[in-house]
Design an enzyme around this catalytic site. Sequence first.
Site, PDB file in Angstrom:
ATOM      1  N   LYS A 124     -27.080   8.554 -19.471  1.00  0.00           N
ATOM      2  CA  LYS A 124     -28.419   7.947 -19.469  1.00  0.00           C
ATOM      3  C   LYS A 124     -28.371   6.506 -19.947  1.00  0.00           C
ATOM      4  O   LYS A 124     -29.178   5.689 -19.511  1.00  0.00           O
ATOM      5  CB  LYS A 124     -29.414   8.783 -20.287  1.00  0.00           C
ATOM      6  CG  LYS A 124     -29.730  10.117 -19.612  1.00  0.00           C
ATOM      7  CD  LYS A 124     -31.119  10.652 -19.858  1.00  0.00           C
ATOM      8  CE  LYS A 124     -31.350  11.875 -18.971  1.00  0.00           C
ATOM      9  NZ  LYS A 124     -32.547  12.626 -19.269  1.00  0.00           N
ATOM     10  N   LYS A 176     -25.341  16.806  -9.583  1.00  0.00           N
ATOM     11  CA  LYS A 176     -26.375  17.775  -9.962  1.00  0.00           C
ATOM     12  C   LYS A 176     -27.707  17.434  -9.284  1.00  0.00           C
ATOM     13  O   LYS A 176     -28.061  16.255  -9.192  1.00  0.00           O
ATOM     14  CB  LYS A 176     -26.515  17.712 -11.490  1.00  0.00           C
ATOM     15  CG  LYS A 176     -27.554  18.619 -12.087  1.00  0.00           C
ATOM     16  CD  LYS A 176     -27.654  18.414 -13.586  1.00  0.00           C
ATOM     17  CE  LYS A 176     -28.852  17.550 -13.910  1.00  0.00           C
ATOM     18  NZ  LYS A 176     -29.516  17.890 -15.167  1.00  0.00           N
ATOM     19  N   LYS A 220     -34.370  15.742 -10.861  1.00  0.00           N
ATOM     20  CA  LYS A 220     -35.714  15.298 -10.486  1.00  0.00           C
ATOM     21  C   LYS A 220     -35.838  13.780 -10.565  1.00  0.00           C
ATOM     22  O   LYS A 220     -36.774  13.204 -10.041  1.00  0.00           O
ATOM     23  CB  LYS A 220     -36.808  16.015 -11.286  1.00  0.00           C
ATOM     24  CG  LYS A 220     -36.674  16.011 -12.792  1.00  0.00           C
ATOM     25  CD  LYS A 220     -37.872  16.730 -13.402  1.00  0.00           C
ATOM     26  CE  LYS A 220     -37.668  17.582 -14.618  1.00  0.00           C
ATOM     27  NZ  LYS A 220     -36.822  17.253 -15.681  1.00  0.00           N
TER      28      LYS A 220
HETATM   29  P1  ATP Z   1     -33.521  14.924 -15.052  1.00  0.00           P
HETATM   30  O1  ATP Z   1     -33.267  15.523 -13.696  1.00  0.00           O
HETATM   31  O2  ATP Z   1     -34.794  14.147 -15.117  1.00  0.00           O
HETATM   32  O3  ATP Z   1     -32.324  14.242 -15.632  1.00  0.00           O
HETATM   33  P2  ATP Z   1     -33.242  17.558 -15.917  1.00  0.00           P
HETATM   34  O4  ATP Z   1     -33.995  18.275 -14.867  1.00  0.00           O
HETATM   35  O5  ATP Z   1     -31.775  17.592 -15.911  1.00  0.00           O
HETATM   36  O6  ATP Z   1     -33.792  16.107 -16.014  1.00  0.00           O
HETATM   37  P3  ATP Z   1     -34.634  19.047 -17.960  1.00  0.00           P
HETATM   38  O7  ATP Z   1     -35.932  18.969 -17.298  1.00  0.00           O
HETATM   39  O8  ATP Z   1     -34.702  18.861 -19.404  1.00  0.00           O
HETATM   40  O9  ATP Z   1     -33.593  18.007 -17.389  1.00  0.00           O
HETATM   41  O10 ATP Z   1     -33.910  20.428 -17.619  1.00  0.00           O
HETATM   42  C1  ATP Z   1     -34.479  21.651 -17.962  1.00  0.00           C
HETATM   43  C2  ATP Z   1     -33.522  22.775 -17.695  1.00  0.00           C
HETATM   44  O11 ATP Z   1     -33.118  22.805 -16.328  1.00  0.00           O
HETATM   45  C3  ATP Z   1     -32.224  22.677 -18.515  1.00  0.00           C
HETATM   46  O12 ATP Z   1     -31.939  23.944 -19.030  1.00  0.00           O
HETATM   47  C4  ATP Z   1     -31.186  22.268 -17.510  1.00  0.00           C
HETATM   48  O13 ATP Z   1     -29.919  22.770 -17.853  1.00  0.00           O
HETATM   49  C5  ATP Z   1     -31.701  22.922 -16.244  1.00  0.00           C
HETATM   50  N1  ATP Z   1     -31.264  22.182 -15.047  1.00  0.00           N
HETATM   51  C6  ATP Z   1     -31.555  20.906 -14.724  1.00  0.00           C
HETATM   52  N2  ATP Z   1     -31.025  20.565 -13.543  1.00  0.00           N
HETATM   53  C7  ATP Z   1     -30.363  21.670 -13.091  1.00  0.00           C
HETATM   54  C8  ATP Z   1     -29.586  21.968 -11.918  1.00  0.00           C
HETATM   55  N3  ATP Z   1     -29.395  21.068 -10.955  1.00  0.00           N
HETATM   56  N4  ATP Z   1     -29.079  23.204 -11.786  1.00  0.00           N
HETATM   57  C9  ATP Z   1     -29.263  24.134 -12.744  1.00  0.00           C
HETATM   58  N5  ATP Z   1     -29.975  23.928 -13.866  1.00  0.00           N
HETATM   59  C10 ATP Z   1     -30.521  22.717 -14.059  1.00  0.00           C
END
Ligand code: ATP
Length: 335
Positions: free
Chosen positions: A118, A200, A203
């Site tokens: 980040k 990954k 969002k």
């Molecule tokens: P950003 O995409 O904005 O970086 P994020 O979606 O990774 O954010 P959070 O919203 O905090 O971050 O994630 C919430 C949960 O979703 C966490 O438990 C994270 O491990 C899970 N998660 C996020 N992206 C994935 C993915 N692509 N596959 C599986 N689990 C995910």
Amino acid sequence: MENTAPRKKIIFSGIQPTGTFTLGNYLGAVKNWVSMQEEYHCCYSVVDMHAITVRQDPKALRENAISAYALLLACGLDPEKSVLFLQSHVPAHAQLAWVLNCYTQFGELSRMTQFKDKSQRHPDNVNAGLFTYPTLMAADILLYQADLVPVGIDQKQHLELTRDIAQRFNGIHGQTFTLPEPYIPKTSAKIMSLQDPTKKMSKSDENPKGFISILDSPESILKKFRSAVTDSEAEVVYREGKDGINNLISIYSAVTGKSYEEIEKEFAGKGYGDFKTAVGEAVAEALRPIRERHAQFMKDRAYLESCWKQGAEKASGIAARTLAKVYKKIGFPAL
Ligand code: ATP
Ligand code: LTN
């Protein structure tokens, strides 16, 4: 009669209101939260305080936080069974985070890969909160004495740090915190981007074709799956090197409950086109009820407010007990 049933385990997890949840958030996290409600004492939080480690527009943050809360309800979390709350409503999170900052080493925080990622992505705003983010996350978890933390694999490192901090505090002050274990789903631990299956699904991806938002329309979901990046072969099999197809197989398996072998059989002799359409249709169908319930909850603000108020009260009660114990052990005089 004495109650000899083993104590129900405690679950804590959080999600940031930084945008609409993706299919990755749903399959990797929230879907499991729902199934855990029956068996465990669950606490789930919309972690708005974590979200401001990256600059947020206040109006968008407020809307995203409300929408995220409604999404938790829409995904099937029940405010009567689980404690569902907004992190900023419970001041003990910030209070314990400060204490834990003083039990966490600079070197430990410097090693966190999410911080490195980040800070590279936002070089103009490498703020102290971004650096100490993991101590706030540790506070979230330890306040509730959580046994298990259901997260995607990207959060494993933060959980290991949480355990180290808890162990250190317990070592100095005596048993205070339960040591939490990560709970990482095997098949959907990491849903990958549809445009770059080595990355990954996120969002915050600039290319919306890379992620499925759980409120996307069925047409848009189908379109995104049809243009998903795969490979130049034509065989639907799960195999090393076939990142795009592997990702689609794991998504299809997670939404239909079918095993990888069943999926390979189902699409034997068929092309990628048929497979992509089937995955798109299955995902659109699985998300339809969530989208519909979300729209209903968003229309009923009074209901949402009553739920998060009740959640904040329950969470504050649990959190205050742990915080009081911590303050006493550290040596802060009682009020
Ligand atoms: P950003 O995409 O904005 O970086 P994020 O979606 O990774 O954010 P959070 O919203 O905090 O971050 O994630 C919430 C949960 O979703 C966490 O438990 C994270 O491990 C899970 N998660 C996020 N992206 C994935 C993915 N692509 N596959 C599986 N689990 C995910
Ligand atoms: N760091 C997590 C979100 C998060 C969390 C938590 C997850 C904040 N506090 C406590 C589990 C438990 C993320 O970025 N996905």
